[in-house]
Write an enzyme that holds these catalytic residues in place. Sequence first.
Site, PDB file in Angstrom:
ATOM      1  N   ALA A   1       3.318   1.668   2.804  1.00  0.00           N
ATOM      2  CA  ALA A   1       4.535   0.888   2.579  1.00  0.00           C
ATOM      3  C   ALA A   1       5.473   1.639   1.640  1.00  0.00           C
ATOM      4  O   ALA A   1       6.692   1.606   1.809  1.00  0.00           O
ATOM      5  CB  ALA A   1       4.195  -0.491   2.006  1.00  0.00           C
TER       6      ALA A   1
ATOM      7  N   HIS B   1       5.017   6.445  -2.849  1.00  0.00           N
ATOM      8  CA  HIS B   1       6.285   7.070  -3.251  1.00  0.00           C
ATOM      9  C   HIS B   1       6.039   8.520  -3.657  1.00  0.00           C
ATOM     10  O   HIS B   1       6.759   9.417  -3.251  1.00  0.00           O
ATOM     11  CB  HIS B   1       6.902   6.357  -4.465  1.00  0.00           C
ATOM     12  CG  HIS B   1       7.132   4.888  -4.283  1.00  0.00           C
ATOM     13  ND1 HIS B   1       6.923   3.983  -5.293  1.00  0.00           N
ATOM     14  CD2 HIS B   1       7.562   4.166  -3.219  1.00  0.00           C
ATOM     15  CE1 HIS B   1       7.214   2.770  -4.850  1.00  0.00           C
ATOM     16  NE2 HIS B   1       7.600   2.851  -3.606  1.00  0.00           N
TER      17      HIS B   1
ATOM     18  N   ARG C   1      13.205  -4.159   6.024  1.00  0.00           N
ATOM     19  CA  ARG C   1      13.672  -3.801   4.676  1.00  0.00           C
ATOM     20  C   ARG C   1      15.187  -3.698   4.563  1.00  0.00           C
ATOM     21  O   ARG C   1      15.729  -3.547   3.494  1.00  0.00           O
ATOM     22  CB  ARG C   1      13.005  -2.514   4.189  1.00  0.00           C
ATOM     23  CG  ARG C   1      12.819  -2.497   2.675  1.00  0.00           C
ATOM     24  CD  ARG C   1      11.969  -1.363   2.217  1.00  0.00           C
ATOM     25  NE  ARG C   1      12.580  -0.608   1.137  1.00  0.00           N
ATOM     26  CZ  ARG C   1      12.614  -0.993  -0.126  1.00  0.00           C
ATOM     27  NH1 ARG C   1      12.073  -2.124  -0.483  1.00  0.00           N
ATOM     28  NH2 ARG C   1      13.186  -0.249  -1.044  1.00  0.00           N
TER      29      ARG C   1
ATOM     30  N   CYS D   1       0.828  -1.213   0.000  1.00  0.00           N
ATOM     31  CA  CYS D   1       0.000   0.000   0.000  1.00  0.00           C
ATOM     32  C   CYS D   1       0.862   1.261   0.000  1.00  0.00           C
ATOM     33  O   CYS D   1       2.086   1.206   0.039  1.00  0.00           O
ATOM     34  CB  CYS D   1      -0.894  -0.013   1.225  1.00  0.00           C
ATOM     35  SG  CYS D   1       0.040   0.063   2.770  1.00  0.00           S
TER      36      CYS D   1
END
Lengths: 511, 481
Positions: free
Chosen positions: B70, B200, B101, B67
């Site tokens: 994230a 992003h 990550r 999503c």
Amino acid sequence: MSDSFVTRDHNTLFASGEYKEQVERKRQFENPCSLQEVESTLEYTKTKEYAEKNFAREALVINPAKACQPLGAVLASLGFAKTLPFVQGSQGCVAYFRSHLARHFKEPVPAVSSSMTEDAAVFGGMNNLIEGLRNATALYKPEMIAMSTTCMAEVIGDDLSSFIGNARNQGAIPEDFPIAFANTPSFVGSHITGYDSMMRSMLSYLAERGGAVPAEAPAKEGAVNVVMGFDTYTGDFAEVKRLFSLLGADLTVLGDYSDNLDSPADGEYHYYYGGTTPEQVQAAPGAAGTIFLQKYSTKKTSVMIKEKWNQETVSFFSPIGVAATDKLLAEASRLTGKPIPEELIKERGRVVDAYTDSHPYLHGRRVAMAGDPDFLLGLISFCLEVGLEPVHIVCTNGDKDFEEEANELLKSSPYGIDGKVYIGKDLWHMRSLLITDPVDFVYGSTHMKYAAKDSNTPLIRVGFPIFDRHHLHRYPIIGYQGALNLLTLTVNSVLEKLDEDSPGYNFDLVR
Amino acid sequence: MSTIEKRLPAEKGEALIQELLEAYPEKTRKLRAKHFEVATEENIESSKCSVKSNIKSRPGVMTPRGCAYAGSKGVVWGPIKDMVHISHGPVGCGQYSWGTRRNYQNGVLGVSAFGAMQITSDYQEKDIVFGGDKKLEQMCREITEMFPLAKGISVQSECPVGLIGDDIEAVGRKMTKELSMPVVPVRCEGFRGVSQSLGHHIANDAIRDHVMGKGSLEESTPYDVCIIGDYNIGGDAWASRILLEKIGLRVIAQWTGDGTLNEVSIAHHSKLNLIHCYRSMNYICTTMEEQYGIPWMEYNFFGPTKTYESLRKIAARFDSTIQENAERVIAEYKAEMDAVIAKYRPRLEGKKVMLLIGGLRSGHTIGAYEDLGMEIVATGFEFAHKEEYTRTIKDLENGTILYDDPTAFDLEFLAEKLNIDLMGSGVKEKYVYHKKGIPFRQMHSWDYSGPYHGFDGFKVFARDMDMAINSPVWGLIKKTV
């Protein structure tokens, strides 16, 4: 074979000279705090003054030891045969649940989302649910769907019951396709609440399916049901089955995800390997009773079974250690009318024998621990029976009942006298506790590794999640074999530390 | 060792896709059909790709996507090490993305660096009912108490924040003033957009609005560059920076792996922005180009062929000193890279690889595999846009299957039919392939290895691909004893 080149990976590459120089070059653009400032602040975070401020926090949560409801619901869903977990809400949540569980179990975790986006936020998620059911059943061919919700669906108030009804009316799924659902808002409780809600829904749905009246199910001689709770050790399932088989009891584990989360690598993959069948659930109310091996993660489920199945229920905290296992077997024996066999009595003796061998290295050692309520109570019980002294007990998702029960348990033994229980606190609180009031070692999940490192406390990984050590979950921590396993983990960790810290003369060959 | 089959011609690929789509209900079949394409000589040549991308995942299909949260917290903001990133909302999102990550960073965790931490407002029912703004204010104050060296705060919104109408922008303004440091609201609620991708974009916009252009750089040189879109997974950005520095460039900022607030705020002094992950940070590059006239270029540091090519391309933007340096650095490493290839290529030649990664690596790593003699038989992205597909298709061989946002079903079907030797994807996919006896590498986290960027990274990449494919454990997988 010797190579003309040396391969250094992330573990060693950056310790080399040119990378160290690079760090210095980069610092000029970082506007960093001076090394002295970092050093003095680090020291400050280790003071009592900082610890007081840390405990005065009211809003900020740092490194909690809990996850959210639908994660527990997905795990519970995986405990039923040919059942696909379906989560109504945003898709990112399901990606997170699948990866979180996969990292712990090192296993695939099938689950689908209804992929709700902005338009669903405005108009509700009914169309997503209906199309989702149509797609999921066509592709993954489950024989049942276990539906839970993300906080998005909960905040906008999606009505699962009517949506599922509409899905049937529209022919997205056959009229009689089984779907159980539970509302699992992530802003209430934790993963254990979600586990409980989904278990309750699955069991009540399946037991009452087709108009069945659970309280009227035919009696099953010598039969007993077990609900494991939010237990992430597949080894625990095997241990419980072994114990009950030696007892000669006809055992049904309700919500048995051990096969789905421990499948063989044999060249094939299946979405569904095992799990409790609808027939088993339908017959379960006829058993002499249902034993819950965790009580805080099964609160609602146990009430449902008692009331709707009209069945005797027995709830324990996790049966970790000999005393807790004794209690479990005594109850199982009473419910089934089967005497505890000689073999189990001998096995118990062997575990106690191991305790006697190891007790000098455990006696009086101070221990901290964090995790779920049932699991912590089990660990406290284990500590008290081998002479370990529980000191800091942090339970992010613990309630008042837990706090009271943990305090009672601590008070029951002289080894529990220094124990203090912290509910609603997190692992940053634990960091302060470990630094300002050190202990010999700490029990906890992988998430504990930061506080353990900062305080130079050895960490014994027990609980969930365990991401950075392999296969621990394949070995039990409950039952007699679990007691032996936990004892071995614990005493060898203590012995390892003695060797590590040895200045030389006491680097003993025999311990 | 399995025999190497001839690559499927384009028609066979088409037939395979048709067969795959048969499993879907009619409506979804029609929609999913648009997400596949087989590379043909014609579309490789023309770089035309009709794969539909960046549109909604169908419900219930087991998409690999995440999503917007994230994409923002997990990708763009999370690695900025001297800021505290609040996962604002219920406890889960931050818990699941805590430290997974592998954005490596130097610093003292919890004192001067805050990466592998889970800082959350842990919303309760009362916060949903009454709103969480007051709580957020208090949290910001408590952050300054707990983390006195923190340089700023970002507020990473989870789903409920946007649904209940919290005004985190107002809190951000108030707290920025009160605490004399940036408190940046980011509207990356998970229900926004169709994948990580919008996250992003939202994260880039928040950087633009709250951080970009605010810092000053004491002295500038003609060789100042920024590394953009490298998240330092397993140390990738470090293994890249070292090469840029060796050719004489001065890296003034890393966005955002091992990055700092200061680096983000001085990037507008760069002479050239070098972008590795185009998908997650193209927005800020074009913004800096528009506002400050800073040119940007893409590069690819996966595998020696692409790394040589990229170093030369980068050097070409500077003077002859840099260009000579680049040639010298390439010469310096070439013998070693040749030795790596000489060792591993015979062990990996002709192995068939299938990839599904986020928005960059399914295309960018192809060269690295090809350096080792491996063939990409199918590839695609979780959340790429049209640009990635048109760029990727020209690097493919005739017959390679391209897919967008493939479901678990799609991947498993194709892996079996294409008889692959290696799958590269994520942890959700990994263990399925282990059961099937298909070697697998996680290509988001480098499977707890790395770095894979640069020359130092290629050695690790080659070693890892070899150990995945040639491990003796696969020989034990069978149904009988």
